[in-house]
Design a protein around this motif. Structure first.
Motif, PDB file in Angstrom:
ATOM      1  N   ALA A   1       5.997  -8.094  -8.045  1.00 44.00           N
ATOM      2  CA  ALA A   1       5.370  -7.044  -6.823  1.00 44.00           C
ATOM      3  C   ALA A   1       5.391  -5.676  -7.574  1.00 44.00           C
ATOM      4  CB  ALA A   1       6.268  -6.954  -5.554  1.00 44.00           C
ATOM      5  N   VAL A   2       6.398  -5.355  -8.221  1.00 46.05           N
ATOM      6  CA  VAL A   2       6.267  -4.133  -9.120  1.00 46.05           C
ATOM      7  C   VAL A   2       5.063  -4.278 -10.274  1.00 46.05           C
ATOM      8  CG1 VAL A   2       7.988  -4.529 -10.910  1.00 46.05           C
ATOM      9  CG2 VAL A   2       7.698  -2.464  -9.936  1.00 46.05           C
ATOM     10  N   ASN A   3       5.113  -5.230 -10.790  1.00 51.08           N
ATOM     11  CA  ASN A   3       3.887  -5.274 -11.571  1.00 51.08           C
ATOM     12  C   ASN A   3       2.391  -5.156 -10.929  1.00 51.08           C
ATOM     13  OD1 ASN A   3       4.757  -5.391 -14.713  1.00 51.08           O
ATOM     14  ND2 ASN A   3       5.636  -7.669 -14.317  1.00 51.08           N
ATOM     15  N   SER A   4       2.148  -5.852  -9.867  1.00 50.88           N
ATOM     16  CA  SER A   4       1.038  -5.560  -9.172  1.00 50.88           C
ATOM     17  C   SER A   4       0.924  -3.940  -8.800  1.00 50.88           C
ATOM     18  CB  SER A   4       0.846  -6.807  -7.998  1.00 50.88           C
ATOM     19  OG  SER A   4       0.266  -5.937  -6.704  1.00 50.88           O
ATOM     20  N   VAL A   5       1.892  -3.577  -8.313  1.00 53.40           N
ATOM     21  CA  VAL A   5       2.075  -2.148  -7.803  1.00 53.40           C
ATOM     22  C   VAL A   5       1.581  -1.272  -9.027  1.00 53.40           C
ATOM     23  CG1 VAL A   5       3.206  -0.231  -7.201  1.00 53.40           C
ATOM     24  CG2 VAL A   5       3.561  -2.308  -5.929  1.00 53.40           C
ATOM     25  N   PHE A   6       2.168  -1.607 -10.329  1.00 53.61           N
ATOM     26  CA  PHE A   6       1.926  -0.839 -11.636  1.00 53.61           C
ATOM     27  C   PHE A   6       0.334  -0.947 -11.839  1.00 53.61           C
ATOM     28  CE2 PHE A   6       2.292  -0.881 -16.528  1.00 53.61           C
ATOM     29  CZ  PHE A   6       2.325   0.372 -16.566  1.00 53.61           C
ATOM     30  N   ALA A   7      -0.020  -2.193 -11.858  1.00 56.70           N
ATOM     31  CA  ALA A   7      -1.517  -2.485 -12.243  1.00 56.70           C
ATOM     32  C   ALA A   7      -2.433  -1.626 -11.228  1.00 56.70           C
ATOM     33  CB  ALA A   7      -1.982  -3.851 -12.169  1.00 56.70           C
ATOM     34  N   GLN A   8      -1.979  -1.696 -10.003  1.00 53.63           N
ATOM     35  CA  GLN A   8      -3.061  -1.107  -8.968  1.00 53.63           C
ATOM     36  C   GLN A   8      -2.933   0.552  -9.205  1.00 53.63           C
ATOM     37  OE1 GLN A   8      -3.318  -2.948  -5.127  1.00 53.63           O
ATOM     38  NE2 GLN A   8      -2.468  -4.831  -6.239  1.00 53.63           N
ATOM     39  N   GLN A   9      -1.586   1.068  -9.174  1.00 52.76           N
ATOM     40  CA  GLN A   9      -1.492   2.578  -9.419  1.00 52.76           C
ATOM     41  C   GLN A   9      -2.184   2.933 -10.487  1.00 52.76           C
ATOM     42  OE1 GLN A   9       1.055   5.500  -9.965  1.00 52.76           O
ATOM     43  NE2 GLN A   9       1.238   4.503 -12.030  1.00 52.76           N
ATOM     44  N   SER A  10      -2.084   2.201 -11.729  1.00 52.58           N
ATOM     45  CA  SER A  10      -2.529   2.841 -12.930  1.00 52.58           C
ATOM     46  C   SER A  10      -4.274   2.732 -12.690  1.00 52.58           C
ATOM     47  CB  SER A  10      -2.155   1.919 -14.073  1.00 52.58           C
ATOM     48  OG  SER A  10      -1.053   1.859 -14.141  1.00 52.58           O
ATOM     49  N   GLU A  11      -4.827   1.780 -12.264  1.00 50.44           N
ATOM     50  CA  GLU A  11      -6.133   1.661 -11.972  1.00 50.44           C
ATOM     51  C   GLU A  11      -6.672   3.169 -11.115  1.00 50.44           C
ATOM     52  OE1 GLU A  11      -8.152  -0.421 -13.445  1.00 50.44           O
ATOM     53  OE2 GLU A  11      -9.838   0.919 -12.552  1.00 50.44           O
ATOM     54  N   VAL A  12      -5.968   3.322 -10.173  1.00 47.03           N
ATOM     55  CA  VAL A  12      -5.971   4.241  -9.382  1.00 47.03           C
ATOM     56  C   VAL A  12      -6.425   5.714 -10.110  1.00 47.03           C
ATOM     57  CG1 VAL A  12      -5.721   6.003  -7.317  1.00 47.03           C
ATOM     58  CG2 VAL A  12      -5.403   3.240  -7.233  1.00 47.03           C
ATOM     59  N   ILE A  13      -5.260   5.947 -10.826  1.00 46.60           N
ATOM     60  CA  ILE A  13      -4.942   7.234 -11.575  1.00 46.60           C
ATOM     61  C   ILE A  13      -6.060   7.139 -12.619  1.00 46.60           C
ATOM     62  CG2 ILE A  13      -3.632   8.351 -13.333  1.00 46.60           C
ATOM     63  CD1 ILE A  13      -2.504   8.627 -10.600  1.00 46.60           C
ATOM     64  N   SER A  14      -6.483   5.914 -13.166  1.00 44.97           N
ATOM     65  CA  SER A  14      -7.476   5.997 -14.153  1.00 44.97           C
ATOM     66  C   SER A  14      -8.807   6.481 -13.717  1.00 44.97           C
ATOM     67  CB  SER A  14      -7.908   4.444 -14.884  1.00 44.97           C
ATOM     68  OG  SER A  14      -6.654   4.127 -15.358  1.00 44.97           O
ATOM     69  N   VAL A  15      -9.188   5.846 -12.280  1.00 41.88           N
ATOM     70  CA  VAL A  15     -10.343   6.315 -11.683  1.00 41.88           C
ATOM     71  C   VAL A  15     -10.462   7.839 -11.540  1.00 41.88           C
ATOM     72  CG1 VAL A  15     -12.008   5.967 -10.006  1.00 41.88           C
ATOM     73  CG2 VAL A  15     -11.108   3.935 -11.074  1.00 41.88           C
TER      74      VAL A  15
ATOM     75  N   ALA B   1       0.871  -1.048   0.058  1.00 40.21           N
ATOM     76  CA  ALA B   1      -0.016   0.090   0.135  1.00 40.21           C
ATOM     77  C   ALA B   1       0.855   1.238   0.055  1.00 40.21           C
ATOM     78  CB  ALA B   1      -0.932  -0.033   0.982  1.00 40.21           C
ATOM     79  N   PRO B   2       1.844   1.186   0.939  1.00 39.08           N
ATOM     80  CA  PRO B   2       2.645   2.599   0.805  1.00 39.08           C
ATOM     81  C   PRO B   2       3.182   2.805  -0.641  1.00 39.08           C
ATOM     82  CG  PRO B   2       3.171   1.303   2.724  1.00 39.08           C
ATOM     83  CD  PRO B   2       2.530   0.393   1.798  1.00 39.08           C
ATOM     84  N   ILE B   3       3.854   1.978  -1.194  1.00 36.83           N
ATOM     85  CA  ILE B   3       4.350   1.948  -2.237  1.00 36.83           C
ATOM     86  C   ILE B   3       3.302   2.328  -3.689  1.00 36.83           C
ATOM     87  CG2 ILE B   3       6.080   0.562  -4.298  1.00 36.83           C
ATOM     88  CD1 ILE B   3       6.765  -1.229  -1.747  1.00 36.83           C
ATOM     89  N   ILE B   4       2.316   1.751  -3.611  1.00 37.97           N
ATOM     90  CA  ILE B   4       1.099   2.274  -4.419  1.00 37.97           C
ATOM     91  C   ILE B   4       0.962   3.594  -4.272  1.00 37.97           C
ATOM     92  CG2 ILE B   4      -1.153   2.134  -5.145  1.00 37.97           C
ATOM     93  CD1 ILE B   4      -1.249  -1.067  -4.150  1.00 37.97           C
ATOM     94  N   LEU B   5       0.603   4.192  -3.015  1.00 39.72           N
ATOM     95  CA  LEU B   5       0.530   5.577  -2.729  1.00 39.72           C
ATOM     96  C   LEU B   5       1.739   6.480  -3.229  1.00 39.72           C
ATOM     97  CD1 LEU B   5      -1.108   7.821  -1.234  1.00 39.72           C
ATOM     98  CD2 LEU B   5       0.377   7.137   0.840  1.00 39.72           C
ATOM     99  N   SER B   6       2.861   5.834  -3.178  1.00 43.20           N
ATOM    100  CA  SER B   6       4.112   6.468  -3.597  1.00 43.20           C
ATOM    101  C   SER B   6       3.918   6.695  -5.218  1.00 43.20           C
ATOM    102  CB  SER B   6       5.523   5.828  -3.354  1.00 43.20           C
ATOM    103  OG  SER B   6       6.054   6.019  -2.136  1.00 43.20           O
ATOM    104  N   GLY B   7       3.452   5.596  -5.747  1.00 45.27           N
ATOM    105  CA  GLY B   7       3.317   5.648  -7.280  1.00 45.27           C
ATOM    106  C   GLY B   7       2.255   6.770  -7.635  1.00 45.27           C
ATOM    107  N   VAL B   8       1.400   6.701  -6.939  1.00 49.23           N
ATOM    108  CA  VAL B   8       0.197   7.613  -7.112  1.00 49.23           C
ATOM    109  C   VAL B   8       0.766   9.158  -7.129  1.00 49.23           C
ATOM    110  CG1 VAL B   8      -2.145   8.454  -6.527  1.00 49.23           C
ATOM    111  CG2 VAL B   8      -1.632   5.878  -6.949  1.00 49.23           C
ATOM    112  N   LEU B   9       1.327   9.353  -5.837  1.00 51.02           N
ATOM    113  CA  LEU B   9       1.952  10.683  -5.519  1.00 51.02           C
ATOM    114  C   LEU B   9       2.805  11.259  -6.747  1.00 51.02           C
ATOM    115  CD1 LEU B   9       2.415  10.122  -1.629  1.00 51.02           C
ATOM    116  CD2 LEU B   9       0.816  11.982  -2.679  1.00 51.02           C
ATOM    117  N   LEU B  10       3.465  10.238  -6.822  1.00 51.35           N
ATOM    118  CA  LEU B  10       4.746  10.731  -8.045  1.00 51.35           C
ATOM    119  C   LEU B  10       4.139  11.182  -9.354  1.00 51.35           C
ATOM    120  CD1 LEU B  10       7.715  11.347  -8.359  1.00 51.35           C
ATOM    121  CD2 LEU B  10       8.149   8.792  -8.745  1.00 51.35           C
TER     122      LEU B  10
END
Lengths: 461, 461
Positions: free
Chosen positions: B108-122, B29-38
């Motif tokens: 793990a990084v592919n899962s983070v990528f998929a999830q942060q992309s979904e967040v940005i898309s929404v 979760a903190p890494i997904i958040l990092s991806g979204v923030l960046l």
């Protein structure tokens, strides 16, 4: 020109490819969006009903939002739930509705559930980031510096006293082994900045001396809590404390907080100069959020917390001439994001751990009473270590430090996942976090005494 | 009290359980958040640079945001990319950075990528929802009713002319089979409300007669486009048109738009009465967003579009006494959400399809020239079907209908996924969408003639 038959013939020869994962995701995109929209409607409705009722009962509105979260969450209506609790889409009323509306397969609805939960979780995180950015903007860096030493002492005692008392008490009175006792002790350390600062803002005490000591101490004890977590986690993993790692964390924390404040001196003027040159919409709010999110990213990247970065960004921008405009612009943004955080905190709190009818809760409940006592006393005493400031409301400072939050649950989560703590102890930690979180806001209001009712649109009210 | 050895012994006996999926997700979760923030920082920085440059070149700022998106997106820097294009985390600069910072495994990084992309898309979807809510608030329901017939005629011609010309032309000149020709023809139908209304707002023409005809027609042709999509998709799937399904869609679309406007009459007074009773923060903005998101949800749930619901919600609330306050409050929210939509539209546009050096693009490019001509001419002529309004700027109306967007790409996506259209035709559709989107804003500005420079914080400027 062309007949349906021709088309049908054409189609029968088509090789419809197995949809790729990516395609499946984008096909579900409107359904994920539906889930997010419906969850937002539930969160906003419940948070507004909750905060308005709390206000009429003369309680802090944020308590109403937390309770509203409990009602729509896992403990009651199950409208807002998350997969982490072991739930599947079929447990969620929202997901069942979406499944019916869109005739989804069980796999598809579970994938939608996972993804919409992730979106709501991240938006809740953005909520607490924006809250701390706003609290930073409302805080005064000079006043924080004035009470810096007092805040540090409050934080230090507020971390060490509950940690030592909790760990030793669990080992001696409850015969808990060392590692789980240390985990539980560590879970008692960090105050929830979000809850405590929101209540302070709501009762108009954020800028008081007491308020600034509480916020300063909460920030510092968050950092101390993270360091304790690093120590405990490395102890649990390798049996040794990785001194280098802890030292890096400590140094980067100090460098980050002081560095960002020093850098703020430079940034002040360039921010205002930049803003005045921009001619398109969002000329103030976009640069401000670039700064806030960049700082939050850095805070997260150096394994501190995103909210610390956002708080530092708010402190820095509070020094600029654009602050009054920014204060106004950030309000509606915070109004829309912050309730997502508080409602989901309530929604994730599983109150079934409080039920003595469930046998496995009973031993946990006894430990919980002990942890709760340590959690409250260990923080309330910190008010009396404040020195050099006459006529200060010591009880209010102590109570302000009581609410635990995220960090406590992180400890419980990591402890359980690694097998270091058992179910009764996990239950006890969760009960301690829930009760300190829910009890502190009304008592904090009482400790500060009755204040005048601020109007609906008052600063942060 | 306890030794490191005792802890190590204790630990050696621990059964560290295989982490569950849910636990793995919350650990990330903190890494997904990092991806979204960046990603937010990148989106905001590029959108501001792009819009300011466009403004200085006397082009609509939104064009700058789209181009900025192209630069940070899949076509150039690849800072903001999405898994739908077949990309993995290793293609993303942001993800590579996060992987390095957190020592993530490739899974793990592919899962983070998929999830942060979904967040940005929404969040991008929420951006266009808020944009249409704001456009609805800025639109005048009485004026829209006045030009309703004209808007309907513009929409109807603007859907049928490019659809017929595109389908027939592809079949006769390019010998494309019926089904792919219909798909491509259908992709020519729907105007992008988001882009066209944003440009209108930026040049201060949203409230002009022309502006209201364009917005009204864009809303109607969006509905028509969805119905065409339903027809084409059911043709492609079963070889027959599911009349019941199309009728339900048509009826629900009409019922929804007119119903929400009629209901608005009631809602007006109760909204203001409700707002005046609320005493906690967000007393205006939260009820307004509950309404907007609920309407967006209904729009989505009845298989129309979320943005239509948000637009209707804006129209209704524009009639209330709270509108001026709401206009001010929604601005910073829109400023933070809308650029996410435009930058990601640009970021997803893969300009490599324009490269004639790639052999498989060549046949697509020829078709693209044809589709582009049909797309532009088929919409520009609609200005001349407007009747009964003297001295109207017909060219501006026609150009205002030119930008295609999401819906066109949805057609291309569904066509490709079902195997109904081949690569060259897909490339041609994408080129048509990209060029109409990028060409329309500057020409729309020219068609309306030079207007005075509004100040940075002017209404929607």
């Amino acid at each position: 020109m062309f007949s349906i038959n021709a088309i049908a013939n054409h189609l029968s020869g088509l090789q419809i490819p197995q949809p790729l994962l990516a395609t499946a995701e984008s096909e579900n995109a409107p359904i994920i969006l539906s889930g997010v929209l419906l969850t937002f409607v539930i969160i906003y409705l419940s948070s507004k009903v909750g905060s308005e009722i709390a206000r009429r009962l003369d309680l802090p509105p944020v308590l109403g939002e937390l309770v509203a979260g409990v009602i729509v969450g896992v403990s009651a209506l199950r409208l807002v739930i998350f997969p982490e609790g072991g739930f599947t889409a079929s447990d969620s009323v929202v997901m069942s509705l979406l499944q019916m509306l869109n005739q989804l397969s069980p796999e598809a609805v579970n994938s939608v559930f996972a993804q919409q939960s992730e979106v709501i979780s991240v938006i809740a995180e953005l909520g607490v980031i924006v809250l701390l950015f706003e609290i930073g903007l409302e805080s005064d860096i000079r006043q924080l510096k004035e009470v810096g030493i007092q805040a540090f002492v409050v934080a230090f005692i507020g971390v060490t006293a509950p940690f030592a008392a909790g760990t030793i008490g669990l080992m001696y009175f409850f015969h808990v082994a060392a590692i789980p006792a240390i985990f539980a002790g560590a879970a008692l350390t960090a105050t929830s900045i979000g809850i405590t600062s929101k209540v302070l803002a709501e009762i108009g005490q954020l800028k008081s001396k007491e308020g600034q000591i509480i916020v300063g101490a909460a920030v510092i004890d968050d950092v101390l809590g993270i360091i304790v977590l690093a120590v405990v986690a490395s102890l649990a993993k390798t049996g040794e404390v990785d001194i280098t790692n802890v030292a890096i964390l400590l140094v980067s924390a100090i460098a980050f907080l002081f560095g960002s404040i020093l850098l703020g001196g430079f940034f002040n003027k360039s921010f205002v100069a930049l803003v005045s040159k921009l001619k398109t919409r969002g000329n103030i709010v976009i640069p401000a959020f670039i700064f806030a999110y960049a700082m939050a990213f850095i805070g997260n990247a150096i394994h501190l917390e995103a909210i610390l970065g956002a708080f530092a960004a708010g402190l820095v921008l509070d020094e600029t001439d654009a602050r009054n405009e920014l204060d106004e612009l950030i309000k509606p943004v915070a109004d829309l994001l912050v309730p997502v955080f508080f409602v989901t905190v309530g929604a994730r709190a599983d109150l079934s751990v409080l039920n003595p009818m469930i046998p496995e809760n009973r031993s946990g409940l006894l430990i919980a009473v002990f942890l709760l006592a340590v959690a409250i006393i260990g923080k309330v005493i910190t008010g009396w270590v404040v020195f050099g400031i006459p006529n200060i409301n010591r009880l209010a400072i102590g109570i302000g430090m009581v609410p635990r939050g995220e960090v406590g649950l992180v400890f419980a989560g990591i402890g359980t996942a690694s097998g270091a703590i058992d179910k009764p102890l996990e239950v006890a930690i969760i009960i301690m976090v829930i009760l300190t979180t829910f009890l502190a806001p009304p008592f904090l209001r009482i400790a500060f005494g009755k204040t005048e009712e601020p109007p609906a649109n008052a600063e942060l009210a």
